[in-house]
Design a protein around this motif. Structure first.
Motif, PDB file in Angstrom:
ATOM      1  N   ASN A 206      41.300  21.717 -12.922  1.00 46.59           N
ATOM      2  CA  ASN A 206      41.744  20.975 -14.006  1.00 46.59           C
ATOM      3  C   ASN A 206      41.544  19.503 -13.918  1.00 46.59           C
ATOM      4  O   ASN A 206      40.878  19.087 -13.127  1.00 46.59           O
ATOM      5  CB  ASN A 206      43.370  21.270 -14.159  1.00 46.59           C
ATOM      6  N   ARG A 207      41.899  18.891 -14.873  1.00 49.71           N
ATOM      7  CA  ARG A 207      41.525  17.426 -15.127  1.00 49.71           C
ATOM      8  C   ARG A 207      42.161  16.695 -13.833  1.00 49.71           C
ATOM      9  O   ARG A 207      41.492  15.718 -13.372  1.00 49.71           O
ATOM     10  CB  ARG A 207      42.009  16.742 -16.243  1.00 49.71           C
ATOM     11  N   ASP A 208      43.201  17.090 -13.357  1.00 47.33           N
ATOM     12  CA  ASP A 208      43.896  16.408 -12.202  1.00 47.33           C
ATOM     13  C   ASP A 208      42.958  16.544 -11.078  1.00 47.33           C
ATOM     14  O   ASP A 208      42.830  15.543  -9.975  1.00 47.33           O
ATOM     15  CB  ASP A 208      45.264  16.907 -11.796  1.00 47.33           C
TER      16      ASP A 208
ATOM     17  N   THR B 227      30.541  17.436 -20.353  1.00 48.95           N
ATOM     18  CA  THR B 227      29.880  16.378 -21.018  1.00 48.95           C
ATOM     19  C   THR B 227      30.758  15.664 -21.996  1.00 48.95           C
ATOM     20  O   THR B 227      30.928  14.488 -22.284  1.00 48.95           O
ATOM     21  CB  THR B 227      28.584  16.502 -21.911  1.00 48.95           C
ATOM     22  N   THR B 228      31.691  16.692 -22.767  1.00 49.85           N
ATOM     23  CA  THR B 228      32.473  15.933 -23.853  1.00 49.85           C
ATOM     24  C   THR B 228      33.869  16.012 -23.046  1.00 49.85           C
ATOM     25  O   THR B 228      34.868  14.946 -23.304  1.00 49.85           O
ATOM     26  CB  THR B 228      32.726  17.062 -24.831  1.00 49.85           C
ATOM     27  N   GLN B 229      34.281  16.720 -22.172  1.00 54.94           N
ATOM     28  CA  GLN B 229      35.900  16.699 -21.805  1.00 54.94           C
ATOM     29  C   GLN B 229      36.018  15.693 -20.732  1.00 54.94           C
ATOM     30  O   GLN B 229      37.012  14.926 -20.637  1.00 54.94           O
ATOM     31  CB  GLN B 229      36.095  17.978 -21.169  1.00 54.94           C
ATOM     32  N   VAL B 230      35.186  15.715 -19.649  1.00 59.60           N
ATOM     33  CA  VAL B 230      35.329  14.780 -18.376  1.00 59.60           C
ATOM     34  C   VAL B 230      35.581  13.456 -19.079  1.00 59.60           C
ATOM     35  O   VAL B 230      36.409  12.591 -18.520  1.00 59.60           O
ATOM     36  CB  VAL B 230      34.323  14.969 -17.380  1.00 59.60           C
TER      37      VAL B 230
ATOM     38  N   ALA C 130      43.277   9.084 -18.643  1.00 61.22           N
ATOM     39  CA  ALA C 130      44.105   8.532 -17.291  1.00 61.22           C
ATOM     40  C   ALA C 130      43.909   7.319 -17.048  1.00 61.22           C
ATOM     41  O   ALA C 130      44.293   6.553 -15.910  1.00 61.22           O
ATOM     42  CB  ALA C 130      43.388   9.540 -16.319  1.00 61.22           C
ATOM     43  N   GLY C 131      43.448   6.302 -17.991  1.00 59.58           N
ATOM     44  CA  GLY C 131      43.338   4.896 -18.112  1.00 59.58           C
ATOM     45  C   GLY C 131      42.175   4.205 -17.100  1.00 59.58           C
ATOM     46  O   GLY C 131      42.334   3.149 -16.543  1.00 59.58           O
TER      47      GLY C 131
END
Length: 702
Positions: free
Chosen positions: A63-65, A88-91, A98-99
């Motif tokens: 996941n993104r975390d 390419t689009t999500q990361v 996440a700042g």
DNA sequence: GAGCACTGC
């Protein structure tokens, strides 16, 4: 390597092997597939399994975390994932949320192609509910939409990021750089990797994401691992890590030819017909190497389709469509049109369909196993186009063009043992192209010792030497290899090959910057002369004569452009004269850009008003390394390398009496070595303009 | 009398 004449017999071929006895049992396991005359396919059920096993060696994307955690721990993240995984689009969105793009910094995502940069930016802006150019933006040459203060994610072309380093050597406006599609290994992505490795050492707060579709991740991970091996023995101090992202594509069934195919164009056509007769719905994509093969296959398919409709009434109609780069835009668009109900589309394409364009609805892929590749030979200073076997990575990429919307099937026109013998990757472009522009770029970025620069894949030393020699002859480098001021520095700022930038920068001295910017622009765009068929071809040739002059092709191009402008830049003028309107408009744009750049160096726009000599001398100042002389044998030979060359039959000088000396803009090794875009030159100009380069070579000419 | 994959600054 000798050239090929265009007939498939003389082409280099894979050494196909007969299946050995061991394979006999394997062959019995094959599903009942009727032989398609010479071509028979077997289904290899182990394919997807082995791919999964390879993946297990790598950490799995969760996941993104997980991504954010890894980027906090490591400086470089190598992201391996198939297309369709959304990396390419999500990361970039994860990171922005996440700042990571705070304090006015950005997340920069590079793309090899312009369309990809702009279309990705607008897609991601949509997904984030933002206005394009605000939070999400893009930058490509001639066009940008982003805000230096508000943009958090910026998509840009690789070449543009290199140019941004001219003004911002440590890329301080970025907190994260993501290099996407690195498996394509363009010259620019290799240069960027080398430069970013240096920047990472100086900017510990910069994070790098390398995104690639293939499994050569370990090599890249090692390249970016900046752990000091002497002081630290533990891999827990590594600064780079690999993460695998799972794709979402459908399974693809792989079939190999049991026997080597004698003629892959004919066998591709046979395979198409077999699929059409026995397989379910879905469009077909065929990979061949060049325009000629594509056109031949289309003709054969049309004949077969004719026979089909004559003999038995087929429920489904077959719709063959060609696709290659030089196809007129109108015809190219046809492959993207929705397939009519009750019909099956067959797109026969060159490598353009491997990465540059995506056609939806493809279920079946037929892969001939070869590709046409440009190859620079530093011994002869020539480029060649050679047909070579594809790499495993290319074979996977081609297979993946089916199975995007439904389970797919790929037919490889070679036996499986041949697949196993393919190289994992094609050689990166930087190892097989002319490096003079790349070297100039590295020099202006402060890389003094090019030979010791840390390339991810070092190019052959000879290619580097050849590039340095030309740059020295042009006056861009001094004896110690440093950039000259102002000429070398200015040449590096021009987004053009060094011969062109030199010619442009001295055009002020000859009082012909107006004409030279036109010529440089016309050489940058593709052939502006249309090539019609039949009766029209003869008319087109007669019309072209209006523009032709005995001074050569470059002055002829100047005449074309001048007439185009005089006519008011109309479409009508172009169709009357068999000229390509779009390309002339693009040349017009490019000229404007070049005029702008010259103005920055305080070179005014001047015309020599019909006096051709200054123009031709100015051309010679840039293109003198490309001189040929008329040998007493009656053939032209190059000054560098003393090769026998032939003026290309499309040149205006082809049918005219042969002048003693010529300059060419392009040389290409085909069935013979052809020189194109020619200009007549006087030998005394060469001695005057490039004495150091020329004098010692003139003695043995006569 | 040929025929050349594809990008990009």
């Amino acid at each position: 390597m000798s050239g090929h004449s265009g007939s498939s017999e003389s082409r280099p071929k894979l050494k196909f092997l007969k299946p050995s006895d061991d394979d006999a049992t394997w062959e019995q396991d094959k599903p009942d597939v009727d032989p398609i005359n010479a071509t028979t396919f077997v289904y290899n059920p182990y394919y997807s399994l082995s791919l999964d096993q390879q993946k297990k060696k790598l950490p799995i994307y969760q996941n993104r975390d997980h991504i954010i955690y890894l980027l906090e721990k490591y400086q470089t993240l190598v992201l391996v994932g198939e297309t369709g995984s959304g990396k390419t689009t999500q990361v970039p969105q994860y990171l922005a949320e996440a700042g990571w793009a705070s304090d006015g910094t950005m997340i920069g995502v590079t793309q090899p192609r312009r369309v990809a940069a702009t279309s990705l930016a607008s897609r991601v802006a949509d997904e984030m509910g933002a206005i394009l150019g605000d939070e999400v933006g893009y930058a490509i040459r001639f066009d940008e939409k982003f805000s230096p203060t508000r943009t958090k994610v910026k998509y840009l072309t690789e070449g543009l990021l290199i140019r941004e380093m001219l003004g911002d050597p440590l890329l301080r406006q970025y907190s994260v750089i993501m290099l996407d599609e690195v498996h394509e290994r363009t010259v620019n992505s290799d240069i960027l990797m080398g430069l970013l490795r240096k920047i990472l050492k100086k900017r510990k707060n910069l994070k790098l994401i390398i995104s690639s579709a293939t499994m050569d991740a370990e090599e890249i991970q090692r390249f970016f691992n900046l752990r000091d091996k002497k002081s630290s023995k533990s891999s827990s101090d590594d600064t780079s890590v690999i993460l695998s992202v799972s794709g979402r594509s459908y399974p693809i069934e792989i079939c190999y030819a049991v026997d080597p195919v004698p003629d892959y164009v004919k066998d591709a056509v046979k395979t198409v017909m077999k699929i059409h007769e026995t397989e379910g719905k879905g469009d077909i994509l065929v990979f061949l190497t060049g325009q000629e093969e594509v056109d031949n296959a289309i003709t054969l398919l049309q004949q077969h389709t004719q026979n089909l409709s004559d003999t038995n009434k087929k429920a489904m109609e077959l719709l063959p469509l060609p696709m290659y780069g030089s196809l007129p835009a109108r015809d190219q668009l046809r492959v993207f049109q929705h397939t009519p109900k009750g019909a099956r589309k067959v797109v026969v394409a060159t490598n353009i369909a491997e990465t540059s364009i995506t056609i939806s609805g493809i279920v079946y892929v037929i892969d001939c196993g070869f590709v046409k590749m440009r190859w620079f030979n530093p011994d002869t200073f020539t480029d060649s186009l050679v047909v070579v076997p594809i790499s495993k990575a290319s074979a996977e990429q081609r297979a993946g063009r089916g199975g995007r919307t439904a389970p797919g099937k790929v037919y490889r026109l070679y036996p499986e043992p041949e697949y196993e013998k393919l190289d994992p990757q094609s050689p990166p472009e930087i190892q097989r192209c002319d490096l003079s522009f790349a070297v100039l770029q590295l020099k202006v970025l402060g890389i003094d010792n090019i030979v010791r620069f840390n390339f991810p894949s070092p190019p052959p030393a000879q290619n580097l030497v050849s590039a340095v020699e030309v740059l020295f002859a042009l006056g861009a480098l001094d004896r110690s290899g440093g950039l000259t001021s102002p000429l070398g520095e200015r040449m590096a700022e021009f987004p053009l090959p060094p011969c062109y930038s030199k010619m442009l920068l001295v055009s002020g001295d000859f009082g012909c910057s107006d004409e030279i910017t036109t010529i440089a622009a016309m050489l940058q765009v593709e052939n502006v002369f249309q090539l019609p068929f039949g009766q029209a071809a003869i008319r087109a040739r007669i019309v072209k004569r209006k523009f032709e002059v005995e001074e050569g092709d470059l002055i002829t191009l100047l005449n074309v452009y001048t007439s185009f402008v005089k006519s008011g830049r109309t479409k009508h003028f172009c169709s009357q004269n068999f000229l390509n309107f779009k390309r002339l408009k693009r040349a017009d744009e490019m000229k404007k850009q070049m005029v702008k750049m010259l103005r920055r160096f305080e070179i005014p726009l001047e015309s020599c008003k019909g006096n051709l000599e200054p123009i031709m001398k100015c051309i010679a100042s840039g293109f003198f390394p490309n001189a040929v002389y008329l040998h007493h044998s009656g053939y032209y030979r190059t000054v560098r390398g003393d090769l026998v060359v032939y003026p290309h039959p499309t040149s205006v000088l082809y049918a005219l009496p042969q002048p003693q000396y010529l300059l060419f803009s392009e040389i290409i090794h085909l069935s013979q070595i052809y020189i194109r875009d020619l200009t007549v030159v006087k030998p005394e100009w060469l001695e005057e303009l490039a004495p150091h380069f020329y004098k010692k070579r003139t003695e043995h000419f006569h």
